[in-house]
Design an enzyme around this catalytic site. Structure first.
Site, PDB file in Angstrom:
ATOM      1  N   HIS A   1      44.961  44.505  42.566  1.00 48.40           N
ATOM      2  CA  HIS A   1      45.697  43.605  41.676  1.00 48.40           C
ATOM      3  C   HIS A   1      45.012  42.240  41.634  1.00 48.40           C
ATOM      4  O   HIS A   1      44.706  41.663  42.691  1.00 48.40           O
ATOM      5  CB  HIS A   1      47.146  43.442  42.144  1.00 48.40           C
ATOM      6  CG  HIS A   1      47.972  44.664  41.938  1.00 48.40           C
ATOM      7  ND1 HIS A   1      49.156  44.652  41.243  1.00 48.40           N
ATOM      8  CD2 HIS A   1      47.792  45.957  42.315  1.00 48.40           C
ATOM      9  CE1 HIS A   1      49.669  45.864  41.211  1.00 48.40           C
ATOM     10  NE2 HIS A   1      48.847  46.680  41.866  1.00 48.40           N
TER      11      HIS A   1
ATOM     12  N   HIS B   1      52.546  47.038  48.272  1.00 49.48           N
ATOM     13  CA  HIS B   1      51.589  45.927  48.330  1.00 49.48           C
ATOM     14  C   HIS B   1      52.178  44.823  49.209  1.00 49.48           C
ATOM     15  O   HIS B   1      52.364  43.687  48.786  1.00 49.48           O
ATOM     16  CB  HIS B   1      51.275  45.423  46.926  1.00 49.48           C
ATOM     17  CG  HIS B   1      50.421  46.362  46.149  1.00 49.48           C
ATOM     18  ND1 HIS B   1      49.058  46.401  46.264  1.00 49.48           N
ATOM     19  CD2 HIS B   1      50.749  47.335  45.258  1.00 49.48           C
ATOM     20  CE1 HIS B   1      48.565  47.345  45.469  1.00 49.48           C
ATOM     21  NE2 HIS B   1      49.572  47.931  44.858  1.00 49.48           N
TER      22      HIS B   1
ATOM     23  N   HIS C   1      53.216  54.096  47.003  1.00 42.52           N
ATOM     24  CA  HIS C   1      52.007  54.704  47.598  1.00 42.52           C
ATOM     25  C   HIS C   1      51.917  54.447  49.102  1.00 42.52           C
ATOM     26  O   HIS C   1      51.141  53.631  49.582  1.00 42.52           O
ATOM     27  CB  HIS C   1      50.725  54.363  46.859  1.00 42.52           C
ATOM     28  CG  HIS C   1      50.514  52.945  46.437  1.00 42.52           C
ATOM     29  ND1 HIS C   1      50.562  51.877  47.294  1.00 42.52           N
ATOM     30  CD2 HIS C   1      50.196  52.425  45.227  1.00 42.52           C
ATOM     31  CE1 HIS C   1      50.297  50.769  46.646  1.00 42.52           C
ATOM     32  NE2 HIS C   1      50.072  51.069  45.387  1.00 42.52           N
TER      33      HIS C   1
ATOM     34  N   ASN D   1      49.063  52.978  51.624  1.00 38.66           N
ATOM     35  CA  ASN D   1      48.057  52.219  50.887  1.00 38.66           C
ATOM     36  C   ASN D   1      48.590  50.838  50.556  1.00 38.66           C
ATOM     37  O   ASN D   1      49.732  50.698  50.112  1.00 38.66           O
ATOM     38  CB  ASN D   1      47.660  52.939  49.605  1.00 38.66           C
ATOM     39  CG  ASN D   1      47.015  54.286  49.861  1.00 38.66           C
ATOM     40  OD1 ASN D   1      47.525  55.316  49.448  1.00 38.66           O
ATOM     41  ND2 ASN D   1      45.897  54.300  50.565  1.00 38.66           N
ATOM     42  N   ALA D   2      47.765  49.811  50.770  1.00 35.95           N
ATOM     43  CA  ALA D   2      48.112  48.425  50.465  1.00 35.95           C
ATOM     44  C   ALA D   2      49.383  47.990  51.176  1.00 35.95           C
ATOM     45  O   ALA D   2      50.248  47.338  50.601  1.00 35.95           O
ATOM     46  CB  ALA D   2      48.254  48.228  48.951  1.00 35.95           C
TER      47      ALA D   2
ATOM     48  N   HIS E   1      43.104  58.823  48.724  1.00 36.00           N
ATOM     49  CA  HIS E   1      43.922  57.678  49.134  1.00 36.00           C
ATOM     50  C   HIS E   1      44.477  57.810  50.544  1.00 36.00           C
ATOM     51  O   HIS E   1      44.720  56.789  51.206  1.00 36.00           O
ATOM     52  CB  HIS E   1      45.075  57.463  48.145  1.00 36.00           C
ATOM     53  CG  HIS E   1      44.704  56.626  46.969  1.00 36.00           C
ATOM     54  ND1 HIS E   1      43.973  57.110  45.914  1.00 36.00           N
ATOM     55  CD2 HIS E   1      44.951  55.320  46.684  1.00 36.00           C
ATOM     56  CE1 HIS E   1      43.786  56.149  45.022  1.00 36.00           C
ATOM     57  NE2 HIS E   1      44.365  55.047  45.476  1.00 36.00           N
TER      58      HIS E   1
ATOM     59  N   ASP F   1      49.166  57.936  40.378  1.00 36.30           N
ATOM     60  CA  ASP F   1      48.547  56.612  40.237  1.00 36.30           C
ATOM     61  C   ASP F   1      47.341  56.700  39.312  1.00 36.30           C
ATOM     62  O   ASP F   1      46.353  55.970  39.476  1.00 36.30           O
ATOM     63  CB  ASP F   1      48.159  56.035  41.595  1.00 36.30           C
ATOM     64  CG  ASP F   1      48.000  54.502  41.574  1.00 36.30           C
ATOM     65  OD1 ASP F   1      48.526  53.870  40.639  1.00 36.30           O
ATOM     66  OD2 ASP F   1      47.346  53.960  42.479  1.00 36.30           O
TER      67      ASP F   1
ATOM     68  N   ALA G   1      41.131  51.580  43.247  1.00 34.38           N
ATOM     69  CA  ALA G   1      41.849  50.974  42.118  1.00 34.38           C
ATOM     70  C   ALA G   1      42.531  52.063  41.305  1.00 34.38           C
ATOM     71  O   ALA G   1      42.165  52.363  40.178  1.00 34.38           O
ATOM     72  CB  ALA G   1      40.883  50.183  41.243  1.00 34.38           C
TER      73      ALA G   1
END
Length: 366
Positions: free
Chosen positions: A124, A176, A197, A200-201, A232, A255, A289
Site C-alpha cells: 500500500h 495490515h 490475509h 501477511n502484513a 503468500h 487477493d 503485491a
C-alpha cells in the site's frame, strides 16, 4: 435472469427466475462435471489487466472476466489510494452494469485501507495512509455500497471507527496491522469479525503476545482470510491454520490483481507498477503485491497442502464468505436460493459458470 435445468452432472439442479426452483427451461448439459455452489471471493483487486483501484469505472469488466474462473460473486477491493478512487468505485457500482452484461456480481466494495499501520502497509502506498477518524468514514455504509473495510485496530481512533462501521452494516476486518492481543480484543468487542490475509502484513504470533494471528487461531469469533496461492503462506502455516480454523472460519481469498490471466511482465496495482514472475506479483523492491491466482486455483493449493475433502475446501469459498456477508441467498444449493453455480471438471477447473440462472461462462463454447 433465466430458467434452466442442469442435468447429467454430480447434481441435478433446476433454476427458475434466477433462483433454485422447479423449472421447465432448457437443459444445460453437465455430463462429467461436478456441480458446486457459485464461488464467492471477498478480496479481488483486479483481473485480466484491469485494476479496480486505478480503473474503478471498469469494475464490471473485471466481474465479467472473473466468471471464467468460476466466481459468481465478489468484492471489488480498493486499496489505499487517492480518495477519489473510492468515490469513483462507489459511483460505478451504484450505476449498475452495462446493458447486456453478464459476469460475477460485485457485492459491494472492500476498502482495504487507508487506515492501516505504516510499518505493515505491504504494497500500500505510504503517501495515502490516513489515521482512523469518523470524518474519514462519513458516508461509508452497507447501503451506500461499502461491504467490508480492512483497518489496523491499534491506531488511535480505530475502535470508534469500528463501532461506527459495524453500526452501518459493514464487515470490519483487521489487517495490515501491528496490533497486540489487547488491540484485537478491543476491536472484536466493538464488532470486528474478520482478519485480512492471515499471516501477511501483520505482527507475528509470539508465545506471550499472540497478536492478530494468535487471536484468529485461538478465538472462536473471528473468520480469517487466507491467500492459498502457494506463495503468500508456507504450507506448514496453511496446514496449521486449516486444522485450527476448519472450513467454518477459514476464508479462502485470492487477493487477485490485474495480473490474473496475464503472462509474466509489468502491470499495475493502484498507482504502482508491479511485476509478475513465476506466479507472484511484486513491487520493484520485492514486496508481495497481491496475487496472480484465481480463487479456484487457491482451493487446489488448499486441498494439496491439507488433504481436505472437496466439500470442505469449497465451503471456504461458498458458505463461509456468504456467512461473513450475512447473505443467506448465496453459498449453498437449496430451494429458493440464488441460481449461482460453478461446474468444474475432475481437476477442479471451471467449465461452466452460472450466475442467477444465466450462463456467464462456458469453456465448451456452447
Amino acid at each position: 435472469m433465466s430458467d434452466m435445468r442442469v442435468r447429467g452432472g454430480s447434481l441435478d439442479v433446476d433454476i427458475a427466475g434466477g433462483a433454485i426452483a422447479p423449472s421447465s427451461g432448457p437443459v444445460l448439459d453437465a455430463t462429467g462435471l461436478t456441480v458446486l455452489p457459485g464461488l464467492i471471493d471477498l478480496q479481488v483487486n483486479g483481473a485480466a489487466g484491469l485494476d479496480v483501484t486505478a480503473q474503478p469505472e471498469r469494475l464490471w469488466e473485471v466481474g465479467a472476466a472473473l466468471a471464467a474462473y468460476g466466481v459468481t460473486g465478489w468484492l471489488p477491493t480498493v486499496i489505499t489510494s487517492e480518495p477519489r478512487a473510492r468515490g469513483r468505485a462507489l459511483a460505478t457500482l451504484s450505476a449498475g452494469p452495462p446493458v447486456g452484461w453478464v459476469g460475477a456480481l460485485p457485492l459491494g466494495l472492500h476498502l482495504e485501507g487507508p487506515m492501516i499501520a505504516r510499518d505493515r502497509r505491504g504494497a500500500h502506498p505510504e503517501q495515502w495512509l490516513r489515521p482512523p477518524s469518523l470524518d474519514l468514514v462519513e458516508g461509508w455504509s452497507r447501503e451506500a455500497g461499502v461491504t467490508m473495510v480492512t483497518l489496523a485496530p491499534e491506531l488511535p481512533g480505530a475502535i470508534a471507527v469500528v463501532e461506527a462501521l459495524v453500526g452501518r452494516g459493514i464487515v470490519v476486518s483487521l489487517g495490515h496491522t501491528a496490533a497486540g492481543t489487547a488491540d484485537v480484543e478491543a476491536a472484536v468487542a466493538a464488532g470486528a469479525r474478520c482478519v485480512t490475509h492471515l499471516g501477511n502484513a501483520m505482527a507475528p504470533m509470539l508465545s506471550r503476545e499472540p497478536g492478530p494471528v494468535g487471536a484468529a487461531l485461538g478465538r472462536s469469533d473471528l473468520v480469517a482470510g487466507v491467500i492459498c496461492d502457494g506463495h503468500h503462506v508456507h504450507d506448514d502455516f496453511l496446514r496449521t491454520a486449516w486444522r485450527t480454523l476448519g472450513p467454518g472460519r477459514f476464508l479462502s481469498v485470492s487477493d487477485a490483481t490485474a495480473a490474473l490471466g496475464l503472462p509474466d511482465g509489468e502491470t499495475r496495482l493502484g498507482d504502482q507498477e508491479v511485476f509478475v514472475a513465476d506466479g507472484t506479483v511484486r513491487l520493484a523492491d520485492g514486496t508481495l503485491a497481491g496475487s496472480a491466482a484465481s480463487l479456484v486455483a487457491c482451493l487446489r493449493v488448499l486441498r494439496t497442502a491439507t488433504g481436505c475433502d472437496l466439500d470442505e475446501a469449497v465451503a471456504t469459498a461458498t458458505t463461509t464468505p456468504a456467512a461473513v456477508l450475512g447473505d443467506a441467498t448465496r453459498g449453498r444449493i437449496a430451494p429458493g436460493l440464488r441460481g449461482d453455480l460453478t461446474l468444474v471438471d475432475d481437476d477442479l477447473v471451471p467449465v461452466v459458470t452460472v450466475v442467477g440462472g444465466v450462463v456467464a461462462y462456458d469453456a465448451r463454447g456452447q
